[in-house]
Write a protein that holds these residues in place. Structure first.
Motif, PDB file in Angstrom:
ATOM      1  N   PHE A  10     -42.328 -12.302   9.303  1.00 49.64           N
ATOM      2  CA  PHE A  10     -41.480 -13.496   9.349  1.00 49.64           C
ATOM      3  C   PHE A  10     -40.008 -13.113   9.470  1.00 49.64           C
ATOM      4  CE2 PHE A  10     -38.990 -16.600   6.766  1.00 49.64           C
ATOM      5  CZ  PHE A  10     -39.080 -17.690   7.627  1.00 49.64           C
ATOM      6  N   LEU A  11     -39.583 -12.109   8.708  1.00 51.12           N
ATOM      7  CA  LEU A  11     -38.188 -11.669   8.776  1.00 51.12           C
ATOM      8  C   LEU A  11     -37.848 -11.121  10.157  1.00 51.12           C
ATOM      9  CD1 LEU A  11     -37.937  -9.936   5.283  1.00 51.12           C
ATOM     10  CD2 LEU A  11     -37.117 -12.216   5.916  1.00 51.12           C
ATOM     11  N   ARG A  12     -38.801 -10.427  10.785  1.00 48.88           N
ATOM     12  CA  ARG A  12     -38.553  -9.926  12.133  1.00 48.88           C
ATOM     13  C   ARG A  12     -38.419 -11.079  13.132  1.00 48.88           C
ATOM     14  NH1 ARG A  12     -36.249  -6.912  12.661  1.00 48.88           N
ATOM     15  NH2 ARG A  12     -37.173  -4.858  12.518  1.00 48.88           N
ATOM     16  N   LEU A  13     -39.185 -12.161  12.947  1.00 52.13           N
ATOM     17  CA  LEU A  13     -39.035 -13.321  13.828  1.00 52.13           C
ATOM     18  C   LEU A  13     -37.658 -13.958  13.665  1.00 52.13           C
ATOM     19  CD1 LEU A  13     -42.513 -15.098  13.507  1.00 52.13           C
ATOM     20  CD2 LEU A  13     -41.660 -13.760  15.438  1.00 52.13           C
ATOM     21  N   LEU A  14     -37.151 -14.004  12.436  1.00 47.77           N
ATOM     22  CA  LEU A  14     -35.831 -14.597  12.203  1.00 47.77           C
ATOM     23  C   LEU A  14     -34.719 -13.732  12.780  1.00 47.77           C
ATOM     24  CD1 LEU A  14     -35.886 -15.974   8.538  1.00 47.77           C
ATOM     25  CD2 LEU A  14     -36.551 -17.112  10.659  1.00 47.77           C
ATOM     26  N   PHE A  15     -34.846 -12.420  12.578  1.00 47.76           N
ATOM     27  CA  PHE A  15     -33.777 -11.487  12.961  1.00 47.76           C
ATOM     28  C   PHE A  15     -34.398 -10.336  13.755  1.00 47.76           C
ATOM     29  CE2 PHE A  15     -32.403 -13.555   9.034  1.00 47.76           C
ATOM     30  CZ  PHE A  15     -31.152 -14.040   9.408  1.00 47.76           C
ATOM     31  N   PRO A  16     -34.552 -10.514  15.070  1.00 45.59           N
ATOM     32  CA  PRO A  16     -35.244  -9.499  15.881  1.00 45.59           C
ATOM     33  C   PRO A  16     -34.608  -8.117  15.837  1.00 45.59           C
ATOM     34  CG  PRO A  16     -35.062 -11.567  17.082  1.00 45.59           C
ATOM     35  CD  PRO A  16     -34.226 -11.717  15.850  1.00 45.59           C
ATOM     36  N   ASP A  17     -33.306  -8.035  15.546  1.00 44.16           N
ATOM     37  CA  ASP A  17     -32.616  -6.743  15.572  1.00 44.16           C
ATOM     38  C   ASP A  17     -32.283  -6.205  14.183  1.00 44.16           C
ATOM     39  OD1 ASP A  17     -32.592  -6.799  18.389  1.00 44.16           O
ATOM     40  OD2 ASP A  17     -30.787  -8.049  18.385  1.00 44.16           O
ATOM     41  N   ALA A  18     -32.672  -6.906  13.131  1.00 43.73           N
ATOM     42  CA  ALA A  18     -32.299  -6.480  11.775  1.00 43.73           C
ATOM     43  C   ALA A  18     -33.149  -5.296  11.327  1.00 43.73           C
ATOM     44  CB  ALA A  18     -32.468  -7.633  10.795  1.00 43.73           C
ATOM     45  N   PRO A  19     -32.540  -4.272  10.729  1.00 43.58           N
ATOM     46  CA  PRO A  19     -33.334  -3.165  10.183  1.00 43.58           C
ATOM     47  C   PRO A  19     -34.208  -3.637   9.024  1.00 43.58           C
ATOM     48  CG  PRO A  19     -31.006  -2.571  10.378  1.00 43.58           C
ATOM     49  CD  PRO A  19     -31.093  -4.047  10.576  1.00 43.58           C
TER      50      PRO A  19
END
Length: 454
Positions: free
Chosen positions: A301-310
């Protein structure tokens, strides 16, 4: 009732009942739980003036000083609390946890309370704290078996206390949720990412099981002048819950197609809600660290929100991790912390989930092994920063110099230069840790820091 409304209600009651110590203690503990040391400092002057003869006044002051890293001030306050209430388990444990030099009379008193029948008449919370305190002292003295006996007494009592409150570990439910996550999170969900949010702020999500090195990693990152630490934020799980409610799907239900308009609109709103939450916490920097072990489950879910966030996953050798958890006295805890068999099951399910994310999530998904980090910080820290897209800064090599409150069980460790002394702490207890994989060094299983290849 929310924490904010709790705070407002208690504040109103303190104004209405200025001589009621119980109301003031409740407010102080709410402020401490909310990690608002500024408001707590203002209240502390009131507590000292009105309730200086109450142990809780000095316990609260000790906890605040401990979070700030002022061990001497904390010890002074805990000793004052013990002068007023000699059998206070909360004061006894926290004094030991400071790792300051104890007087022989102080060690003797803890041993008497832990080993004599008189200690059995104390409230459960005091007995838990006292057994943890005595176990810690025995462990430091090299008395492995007596230490384990008292750790077991503390953990068994803590587990029973949670059970009385209806808090139990449900392995079957956890397995069902894992099976749903493994089935529902699929590669196609990440093929049509959201556009960038349009602001110069990138979250850095630090995940991993408790005691896996997450606080140390947060401290390292927060030492960078362009990074700020959010601590153990609960924004991610809260935003995800609201997101699923908006779509009308439960925690075990699959997401719609990534091209679904309703899904993309809900994701955009969820991201805005998350960012607004950061701003409400005063977190506004080029990179903001969100360190929460529970974020491991919602990494997709976090990757969907922020595709470039580590997304950084912290790992640690299983025996070392298990012992560090079992020997820790958490203020807020789950039932599985107190049962080594339950803990082994949690570890196994966690490893299966991370293996899924490792093959599924687009980069940057970074894995960092505690043992490798503390053995070679001068190599691993620059590599970690590069993997995160953060320029190197020498301050990150001395995270112990960062002056910030720390509320986790790692409060003392992160204020010392990075060291490897804790790697072998579990070995005297090896025969009690047979439930865990026979891997002496976690870095044998995975590289220490990498953008996971898909």
């Amino acid at each position: 009732m929310s924490a904010a409304s709790d705070r407002r209600t208690l504040l109103q009651k303190t104004l209405q009942q200025p001589t009621n110590p119980a109301i003031h203690e409740q407010l102080a503990r709410v402020l401490l739980a909310q990690r608002d040391l500024t408001a707590l400092a203002a209240l502390q002057s009131v507590l000292d003036e009105r309730f200086g003869d109450h142990p809780f006044t000095h316990l609260i002051a000790g906890h605040a000083a401990k979070a700030r890293g002022d061990a001497d001030a904390a010890a002074q306050r805990y000793r004052r609390a013990l002068a007023l209430q000699p059998a206070s388990g909360e004061a006894q444990y926290n004094l030991v946890d400071l790792e300051v030099d104890l007087q022989s009379a102080e060690r003797k008193r803890i041993a008497e309370l832990a080993e004599s029948p008189a200690g059995d008449t104390l409230p459960a919370a005091d007995r838990i704290n006292i057994h943890f305190a005595h176990a810690r002292l025995l462990e430091r003295a090299g008395e492995a078996e007596p230490a384990f006996a008292h750790y077991r007494l503390a953990n068994d009592l803590a587990k029973a206390t949670l059970d009385e409150r209806g808090i139990r570990h449900d392995a079957a439910s956890a397995e069902r949720q894992l099976q749903a996550d493994l089935k529902n999170w699929r590669a196609g969900l990440f093929e049509n990412p959201l556009p960038p949010p349009g602001i110069d702020l990138t979250p850095v999500f630090v995940t991993g099981l408790p005691r896996s090195g997450t606080t140390l990693v947060e401290q390292i990152l927060a030492s960078h002048p362009q990074v700020c630490a959010g601590g153990e934020l609960t924004l991610g799980p809260g935003v995800q819950q609201a997101f699923r409610q908006q779509l009308g799907i439960g925690p075990a239900d699959p997401l719609p197609s990534p091209t679904d308009t309703a899904l993309r609109e809900a994701l955009a709103r969820a991201r805005e809600q998350y960012l607004n939450g950061l701003f409400e916490h005063g977190l506004d920097a080029r990179w903001v660290v969100d360190k929460l072990p529970a974020n491991a489950r919602i990494s997709g879910f976090l990757r969907l929100l922020f595709p470039d966030a580590p997304i950084i996953h912290c790992r640690r050798a299983p025996q070392a991790l298990a012992w560090s958890l079992y020997a820790a006295n958490f203020a807020a805890h789950e039932a599985w912390y107190h049962d080594l068999n339950d803990m082994a099951g949690v570890f196994q399910r966690h490893d299966r989930l991370i293996a899924h994310w490792r093959t599924l999530l687009p980069p940057p998904f970074i894995e960092l092994t505690y043992e490798t980090l503390v053995r070679a910080p001068d190599v691993q820290i620059p590599r970690l920063l590069a993997d995160c897209g953060i320029p190197f800064d020498a301050a990150t090599l001395q995270p112990e110099l960062l002056d910030r409150p720390v509320f986790t069980a790692s409060h003392a460790q992160v204020r010392r230069p990075i060291h490897s002394a804790a790697i072998a702490r579990w070995r005297p207890q090896a025969k009690h840790l047979v439930q865990f994989a026979s891997v002496d060094d976690a870095e044998e299983a995975q590289p220490s820091s990498l953008n996971a290849e898909r």
